[in-house]
Design a protein around this motif. Sequence first.
Motif, PDB file in Angstrom:
ATOM      1  N   ASN A 273     -20.445  25.586 -54.129  1.00 44.62           N
ATOM      2  CA  ASN A 273     -20.947  25.629 -52.687  1.00 44.62           C
ATOM      3  C   ASN A 273     -20.089  25.068 -51.695  1.00 44.62           C
ATOM      4  N   GLN A 274     -19.573  23.548 -52.127  1.00 43.67           N
ATOM      5  CA  GLN A 274     -18.868  22.928 -51.135  1.00 43.67           C
ATOM      6  C   GLN A 274     -17.461  23.482 -51.135  1.00 43.67           C
ATOM      7  N   VAL A 275     -16.933  23.923 -52.182  1.00 44.43           N
ATOM      8  CA  VAL A 275     -15.702  24.505 -52.423  1.00 44.43           C
ATOM      9  C   VAL A 275     -15.542  25.713 -51.581  1.00 44.43           C
ATOM     10  N   ASP A 276     -16.726  26.494 -51.621  1.00 48.15           N
ATOM     11  CA  ASP A 276     -16.679  27.814 -50.815  1.00 48.15           C
ATOM     12  C   ASP A 276     -16.672  27.479 -49.191  1.00 48.15           C
ATOM     13  N   LYS A 277     -17.608  26.363 -49.159  1.00 45.07           N
ATOM     14  CA  LYS A 277     -17.426  25.835 -47.519  1.00 45.07           C
ATOM     15  C   LYS A 277     -16.036  25.556 -47.072  1.00 45.07           C
ATOM     16  N   MET A 278     -15.349  24.907 -47.995  1.00 38.81           N
ATOM     17  CA  MET A 278     -13.940  24.395 -47.532  1.00 38.81           C
ATOM     18  C   MET A 278     -13.021  25.824 -47.550  1.00 38.81           C
ATOM     19  N   LYS A 279     -13.082  26.628 -48.322  1.00 33.90           N
ATOM     20  CA  LYS A 279     -12.560  27.889 -48.354  1.00 33.90           C
ATOM     21  C   LYS A 279     -12.936  28.552 -46.989  1.00 33.90           C
ATOM     22  N   GLU A 280     -13.888  28.493 -46.581  1.00 31.14           N
ATOM     23  CA  GLU A 280     -14.663  29.285 -45.561  1.00 31.14           C
ATOM     24  C   GLU A 280     -13.741  28.527 -44.204  1.00 31.14           C
ATOM     25  N   LYS A 281     -13.827  27.094 -44.250  1.00 32.37           N
ATOM     26  CA  LYS A 281     -13.291  26.550 -43.140  1.00 32.37           C
ATOM     27  C   LYS A 281     -11.763  26.854 -43.059  1.00 32.37           C
ATOM     28  N   VAL A 282     -11.083  26.883 -44.194  1.00 32.77           N
ATOM     29  CA  VAL A 282      -9.662  27.241 -44.247  1.00 32.77           C
ATOM     30  C   VAL A 282      -9.426  28.610 -43.630  1.00 32.77           C
ATOM     31  N   LYS A 283     -10.251  29.552 -43.981  1.00 30.37           N
ATOM     32  CA  LYS A 283     -10.141  30.622 -43.590  1.00 30.37           C
ATOM     33  C   LYS A 283     -10.560  30.921 -41.971  1.00 30.37           C
ATOM     34  N   ASN A 284     -11.371  30.168 -41.477  1.00 25.32           N
ATOM     35  CA  ASN A 284     -11.393  30.305 -40.093  1.00 25.32           C
ATOM     36  C   ASN A 284     -10.390  29.733 -39.521  1.00 25.32           C
ATOM     37  N   VAL A 285      -9.698  28.531 -39.805  1.00 26.53           N
ATOM     38  CA  VAL A 285      -8.503  27.803 -39.404  1.00 26.53           C
ATOM     39  C   VAL A 285      -7.641  28.972 -39.245  1.00 26.53           C
ATOM     40  N   GLU A 286      -7.159  29.462 -40.525  1.00 28.50           N
ATOM     41  CA  GLU A 286      -6.253  30.555 -40.529  1.00 28.50           C
ATOM     42  C   GLU A 286      -6.592  31.598 -39.373  1.00 28.50           C
ATOM     43  N   GLU A 287      -7.708  32.132 -39.156  1.00 29.27           N
ATOM     44  CA  GLU A 287      -7.974  33.410 -38.390  1.00 29.27           C
ATOM     45  C   GLU A 287      -7.684  32.797 -36.810  1.00 29.27           C
ATOM     46  N   ARG A 288      -8.230  31.369 -36.819  1.00 26.41           N
ATOM     47  CA  ARG A 288      -8.001  30.700 -35.362  1.00 26.41           C
ATOM     48  C   ARG A 288      -6.535  30.728 -34.862  1.00 26.41           C
ATOM     49  N   SER A 289      -5.718  30.204 -36.043  1.00 30.65           N
ATOM     50  CA  SER A 289      -4.348  30.014 -35.869  1.00 30.65           C
ATOM     51  C   SER A 289      -3.620  31.391 -35.615  1.00 30.65           C
ATOM     52  N   LYS A 290      -3.817  32.595 -36.315  1.00 30.10           N
ATOM     53  CA  LYS A 290      -3.327  33.631 -36.109  1.00 30.10           C
ATOM     54  C   LYS A 290      -3.804  34.202 -34.731  1.00 30.10           C
ATOM     55  N   GLU A 291      -5.093  34.107 -34.351  1.00 33.21           N
ATOM     56  CA  GLU A 291      -5.227  34.540 -32.871  1.00 33.21           C
ATOM     57  C   GLU A 291      -4.366  33.459 -31.988  1.00 33.21           C
ATOM     58  N   PHE A 292      -4.285  32.347 -32.140  1.00 31.94           N
ATOM     59  CA  PHE A 292      -3.593  31.342 -31.199  1.00 31.94           C
ATOM     60  C   PHE A 292      -2.236  32.142 -31.333  1.00 31.94           C
ATOM     61  N   VAL A 293      -1.403  32.267 -32.595  1.00 35.70           N
ATOM     62  CA  VAL A 293      -0.187  32.838 -32.493  1.00 35.70           C
ATOM     63  C   VAL A 293      -0.230  34.282 -31.767  1.00 35.70           C
ATOM     64  N   ASN A 294      -1.169  35.157 -32.027  1.00 34.63           N
ATOM     65  CA  ASN A 294      -1.226  36.432 -31.296  1.00 34.63           C
ATOM     66  C   ASN A 294      -1.162  36.197 -29.560  1.00 34.63           C
ATOM     67  N   ARG A 295      -2.029  35.071 -29.406  1.00 32.01           N
ATOM     68  CA  ARG A 295      -2.083  35.124 -27.954  1.00 32.01           C
ATOM     69  C   ARG A 295      -0.481  34.360 -27.419  1.00 32.01           C
ATOM     70  N   VAL A 296       0.100  33.539 -28.226  1.00 34.59           N
ATOM     71  CA  VAL A 296       1.248  32.962 -27.579  1.00 34.59           C
ATOM     72  C   VAL A 296       2.440  33.997 -27.536  1.00 34.59           C
ATOM     73  N   GLU A 297       2.312  34.946 -28.586  1.00 28.07           N
ATOM     74  CA  GLU A 297       3.207  35.956 -28.675  1.00 28.07           C
ATOM     75  C   GLU A 297       3.009  36.990 -27.418  1.00 28.07           C
ATOM     76  N   GLU A 298       1.828  37.273 -26.994  1.00 31.54           N
ATOM     77  CA  GLU A 298       1.288  38.288 -25.934  1.00 31.54           C
ATOM     78  C   GLU A 298       1.950  37.459 -24.709  1.00 31.54           C
ATOM     79  N   LYS A 299       1.782  35.924 -24.417  1.00 29.83           N
ATOM     80  CA  LYS A 299       2.262  35.280 -23.270  1.00 29.83           C
ATOM     81  C   LYS A 299       3.842  35.384 -23.285  1.00 29.83           C
ATOM     82  N   SER A 300       4.229  35.127 -24.456  1.00 31.49           N
ATOM     83  CA  SER A 300       5.714  35.056 -24.425  1.00 31.49           C
ATOM     84  C   SER A 300       6.323  36.555 -24.127  1.00 31.49           C
ATOM     85  N   HIS A 301       5.727  37.519 -24.407  1.00 33.40           N
ATOM     86  CA  HIS A 301       6.263  38.961 -23.814  1.00 33.40           C
ATOM     87  C   HIS A 301       5.972  38.913 -22.588  1.00 33.40           C
TER      88      HIS A 301
END
Length: 398
Positions: A273-301
């Motif tokens: 369960n702890q491992v799954d929680k860590m995976k979920e956190k990593v997944k959330n961080v990845e999703e947030r980073s993707k969202e941040f990159v997408n926002r930066v790309e939109e702003k750069s455009h």
Amino acid sequence: MPVLTTDAESETGIPKSLSNEPPSETMEEIEHTCPQPRLAVHCVLYEAPLSEWPKNPESFLSSKGARKTLTAPAPFADETSCQCQAPHEKLTIAQARLGTPVDRPVRVYADGIFDLFHSGHARALMQAKTLFPNSYLLVGVCSDDLTHKFKGFTVMNEAERYEALRHCRYVDEVIRDAPWTLTPEFLEKHKIDFVAHDDIPYSSAGSDDVYKHIKEAGMFVPTQRTEGISTSDIITRIVRDYDVYARRNLQRGYTAKELNVSFINEKKYRFQNQVDKMKEKVKNVEERSKEFVNRVEEKSHDLIQKWEEKSREFIGNFLELFGPDGAWKQMFQERSSRMLQALSPKQSPVSSPTRSRSPSRSPSPTFSWLPNKTSPPSSPKAASASISSMSEGDEDEK
């Protein structure tokens, strides 16, 4: 009214035929008092004295917009058993489908274990309820003792299974502790007209088909099974994914003792369960980073697009100011011409007006102040003689 004859019974005691002849003893016609399907009428406002109400208020209310809905769970049979004293004539399936008899509903019986009550159970009961135009559905639920003896252990106990059936909208009455094999006494006690079940032979309790005698008596009405859903299928899913559900319940606060899980498995599940929680956190961080990159790309455009627009505007302004026909060139030419005019003196006129000379003055002689460069003095004596002659000329002017 057709009644049952005493000799019209099969070997099992279930009536097989009808007789249109009345019995030897005269019998007064008794009105049927069988329970009606459990539907309550939501009345509408009708301002009239009770004496002026129609004889059939239910149909009248329906015409006025009233509707029928369920308002309470189905009762148990021992609480509201059929006390009707009128004889129940045997019906054929064709007669029942035509809506006969008109003075009572057709009593249909369906039985089962109904463990982990699911949509397959509900659909079977719906079919049993809608077999005939006016049906009263009785549902028999076997007890824990009978079920554990003939079929196996259940997930839900008998009380839970009874309550699940009571809250099904198609059920009009629940019979607790129903028999495993239907007997003539049971059918007669509950005044059952037909038995509904799927047509697959049900082998149990030493019989190839526990509904065989019901089929022979013409009281069996088949229903269709729902593919893809059953109690055994649900239990199979739980057993197959046992670790997942054990971890799920541990995470929700159940103890290892309640789940019958060993100490080692408990620690393993909690670690997972702890491992799954860590995976979920990593997944959330990845999703947030993707969202941040997408926002930066939109702003750069957006920034690039704005920069291109500004650069075009800047270039246009520059060309307009400093181009071949630009305003700066004209301004420079104008300013340079003004500077040249200011720096260069004006030319004197070619013919100047002659001044009137006074008569007392004589015109001044013209003479050269500068020595003749072409003929320099040949000697010092000649230079001194020239100087003296110049001085004499000055004195003569005076």
